[in-house]
Design a protein around this motif. Structure first.
Motif, mmCIF file in Angstrom:
data_model
loop_
_atom_site.group_PDB
_atom_site.id
_atom_site.type_symbol
_atom_site.label_atom_id
_atom_site.label_comp_id
_atom_site.label_asym_id
_atom_site.label_seq_id
_atom_site.Cartn_x
_atom_site.Cartn_y
_atom_site.Cartn_z
ATOM 1 N N GLU A 88 -2.376 -2.849 6.056
ATOM 2 C CA GLU A 88 -1.248 -2.310 5.211
ATOM 3 C C GLU A 88 -1.228 -2.106 3.969
ATOM 4 O OE1 GLU A 88 1.248 -0.997 7.429
ATOM 5 O OE2 GLU A 88 0.725 -1.493 9.273
ATOM 6 N N ASN B 106 -1.148 1.439 1.756
ATOM 7 C CA ASN B 106 -0.130 1.816 0.742
ATOM 8 C C ASN B 106 -0.699 2.193 -0.614
ATOM 9 O OD1 ASN B 106 2.000 1.087 2.330
ATOM 10 N ND2 ASN B 106 2.420 -0.987 1.463
ATOM 11 N N LYS C 206 8.024 7.799 2.061
ATOM 12 C CA LYS C 206 7.270 8.781 2.518
ATOM 13 C C LYS C 206 7.597 9.756 3.852
ATOM 14 C CE LYS C 206 3.895 5.416 1.528
ATOM 15 N NZ LYS C 206 3.143 4.085 2.008
ATOM 16 N N GLY D 280 1.332 5.057 5.815
ATOM 17 C CA GLY D 280 2.510 4.443 6.016
ATOM 18 C C GLY D 280 3.585 5.365 6.327
ATOM 19 N N ALA E 199 5.967 -2.705 6.486
ATOM 20 C CA ALA E 199 5.163 -3.320 6.178
ATOM 21 C C ALA E 199 5.374 -4.503 5.210
ATOM 22 C CB ALA E 199 3.913 -2.699 5.711
#
Ligand code: ADP
Ligand code: MG
Length: 569
Positions: free
Chosen positions: A30, A34, A80, A94, A99
């Motif tokens: 994760e 990112n 996002k 992601g 997360a």
């Protein structure tokens, strides 16, 4: 009193953590994703104690400003995804915004970030966010995750040894590094650097940095386009295999995924070339329109669902098989190797089915089956170049035949197109043409007259003898033999589809493609048994046979395993 209660935030985050944060490797995944989404070009991953004690991911990406820093630890806060529609065309790694809050609910997290203006720092401990403090942080973001699952002892007990957890992290970091050759990624475990990729954007260099020079030297590159789908990457030579699937990495639109389907396609392509326990090695990238694949089927986004699994299977299998075939030209019992000698002796247009003179028998399917069964039982081994048995034609469009191991369904038009295109390309005498008994006068729209004028040389090279006649007509005296009968239609399409003349080579190739297409047997055209057999045996001798000149697949093949699978046996 009502039994249903709305869960508190902390509990929701812990439940989500169960899905997203399974183990240290999931945290690393994760955080790395990112960093990639933040457009970083350099990322460092450091772990200690199998990632349970300490994980640090540092990037030089866009960083976060104060509000974002706090928001990033709020559940379902993401920069996002703004519209629901975006969910189907997602391009970032992601998108769920789960997360960071999930990780922070089960560990102690320190973040320092600098968006280019000012450095900031916060700490989140078991979900409690500290006030934001200024910090001397370099541009980018650095996230430290300590003491994972400190508040969920049950989960901590399920973790394996530090070595095993560390290995899993290595798997994750190396696969993400492979998926991003343009990002320099380094990984260190217990203060020792395991690898560092250069970030120069070249896949083979990334492979060399991660797995070493010997490994990289045994890989074969490939890159195939099939309509909208691209398959590229590296496959291991047939003498370079493993006993498990650890050497197989798959990326769909640059996202690391697990896929039994893609493994099966890769292994299928190697069938007959490896001994039974060996598994091929492959680092394989598929790119397809985002709406052809659903990435939102798995909390860790480790699996995807393809709209058309059969098509994806065939595309990958064909790409790999063609690569293997080209790279070694041997080892396929059902596909004879083609030497350049046999090429030279092959006359252009040796296979040429014209609609007019094609015999059109009505094929009796049952009879053909019986007949082929009969041939099957005969003792005589078939000569290697005709190691197939015709079973029939379906819907006057598809030829069904069998080889020793497989059942094949061939698109007759696509196969013939490929044969003709290759014959045109290798013909030393150029395109063979024939004079028309009566010259043909064709009126053309002004823009096509212009095209004709600018492409006179190309048209001559493609086997036409034609001149401008009057203001808006051309007169055609000779035509390429391959398209005789369709010459006008073919010429118009050549004029329309060959693009600018300054791209000479590619215009010529496009012209040949048009001719191969127009000269080839059509879908819906009945063929005689002899014609079918000739078509198949010519096709078997043809390089790059698995795709037509436009990149579409020519033949779908099934072996007993696949059929058994389809019948759930
Ligand atoms: P998602 O990645 O699904 O959006 P996350 O919880 O992983 O959700 O991250 C939340 C938000 O925090 C991201 O949308 C992003 O705006 C920000 N963020 C997280 N990590 C970084 C990073 N390394 N650099 C810049 N922004 C980041
Ligand atoms: Mg994320």
């Amino acid at each position: 009193m009502s039994k249903i209660r709305v869960l508190g935030n902390d509990l929701i985050n812990k439940i989500a953590a169960g899905e997203v944060v399974e183990r240290p490797a999931s945290v690393v995944k994760e955080l790395l994703e990112n960093s990639i989404d933040a457009s970083s070009t350099r990322i460092e991953v450091e772990i200690r104690g199998g990632g349970i004690d300490y994980i640090r991911v540092t990037d030089n990406g866009c960083g976060m400003e104060e509000d974002d820093l706090i928001l990033s630890f709020t559940r379902h806060a993401t920069s996002k995804l703004t519209h629901e529609d975006d969910l189907w065309t997602i391009n970032t790694m992601g998108f769920r915004g789960e997360a960071l809050p999930s990780i922070a609910s089960v560990a102690e997290v320190d973040v320092s970030s600098n968006n280019g203006e000012s450095g900031l720092q916060i700490t989140v401990n078991g979900g409690e966010i500290s006030p934001v403090k200024p910090a001397a942080a370099p541009p980018g973001t650095s996230i430290i995750v300590k003491d994972l699952f400190f508040n969920i002892p049950a989960r901590r007990k399920f973790l394996k040894t530090n070595v095993t957890e560390g290995n899993q992290i290595y798997e994750v970091v190396s696969k993400i590094a492979l998926s991003k050759p343009e990002v320099s990624i380094s990984f260190s475990n217990e203060n020792r650097q395991v690898f560092m990729t250069s970030g120069d954007g070249v896949l083979i260099n990334t492979v060399r940095s991660i797995y070493g020079k010997d490994y990289a030297d045994k890989m074969i590159p490939f890159d195939h386009q099939f309509g909208d789908i691209n398959a590229h990457g590296l496959i291991g030579r047939t003498d370079f295999t493993r006993k498990n699937r650890k050497g197989q990495s798959f990326f769909v639109n640059n996202r690391v995924i697990r896929s039994p389907l893609l493994s099966a396609a890769l292994e299928d392509a190697f069938r007959g070339l490896l001994i039974s326990q060996e598994r091929p090695i492959g680092i394989i990238f598929l790119s397809l329109a985002p709406d052809m694949v659903d990435v939102n089927v798995h909390p860790q986004k480790a699996e995807v669902r393809f709209r058309n699994e059969q098509q994806i299977f065939q595309v990958l299998k064909t790409a790999v098989r063609e690569t293997l075939y080209k790279s070694q030209n041997k080892g396929f019992t059902d596909i004879p190797s083609s030497s350049s000698a046999s090429w030279a002796s092959m006359k252009p247009s040796s296979v040429n089915y014209r609609t007019e003179n094609a015999v059109k028998p009505n094929i009796d399917w049952n009879e053909l089956f019986n007949e082929s069964n009969h041939i099957f039982e005969a003792e005589q081994p078939a000569p290697p170049s005709s190691n197939f048995k015709l079973m029939g034609q379906w819907q006057d469009s598809y030829l069904i035949f069998q080889t020793e191991e497989t059942l094949e369904i061939m698109d007759q038009h696509a196969a013939h197109e490929r044969i003709l295109f290759n014959q045109l390309q290798i013909s030393e005498k150029g395109v063979i043409s024939q004079e028309l008994a009566v010259a043909v006068l064709v009126e053309l729209a002004p823009d096509l007259i212009e095209q004709f004028e600018s492409k006179e040389k190309l048209i001559r090279e493609l086997g036409y003898e034609a001149q401008i006649f009057g203001e808006r007509s051309i007169i055609i005296r000779s035509v390429p033999t391959m398209v005789a009968g369709n010459e006008v239609e073919t010429l118009l399409e050549i004029l329309d589809s060959t693009g600018e003349v300054d791209e000479w080579g590619s215009s010529f190739d496009k012209g040949l493609k048009v001719m191969a297409c127009k000269g080839a047997v059509k879908a819906g055209q009945k063929l005689s048994r002899d014609e079918m057999e000739e078509l198949i045996s010519e096709w078997l001798k043809t390089p790059e046979k698995y795709t037509c000149p436009h990149g579409r697949p020519v033949c779908i093949s099934y072996d007993s395993l696949e059929l058994a699978r389809a019948f759930k046996r």
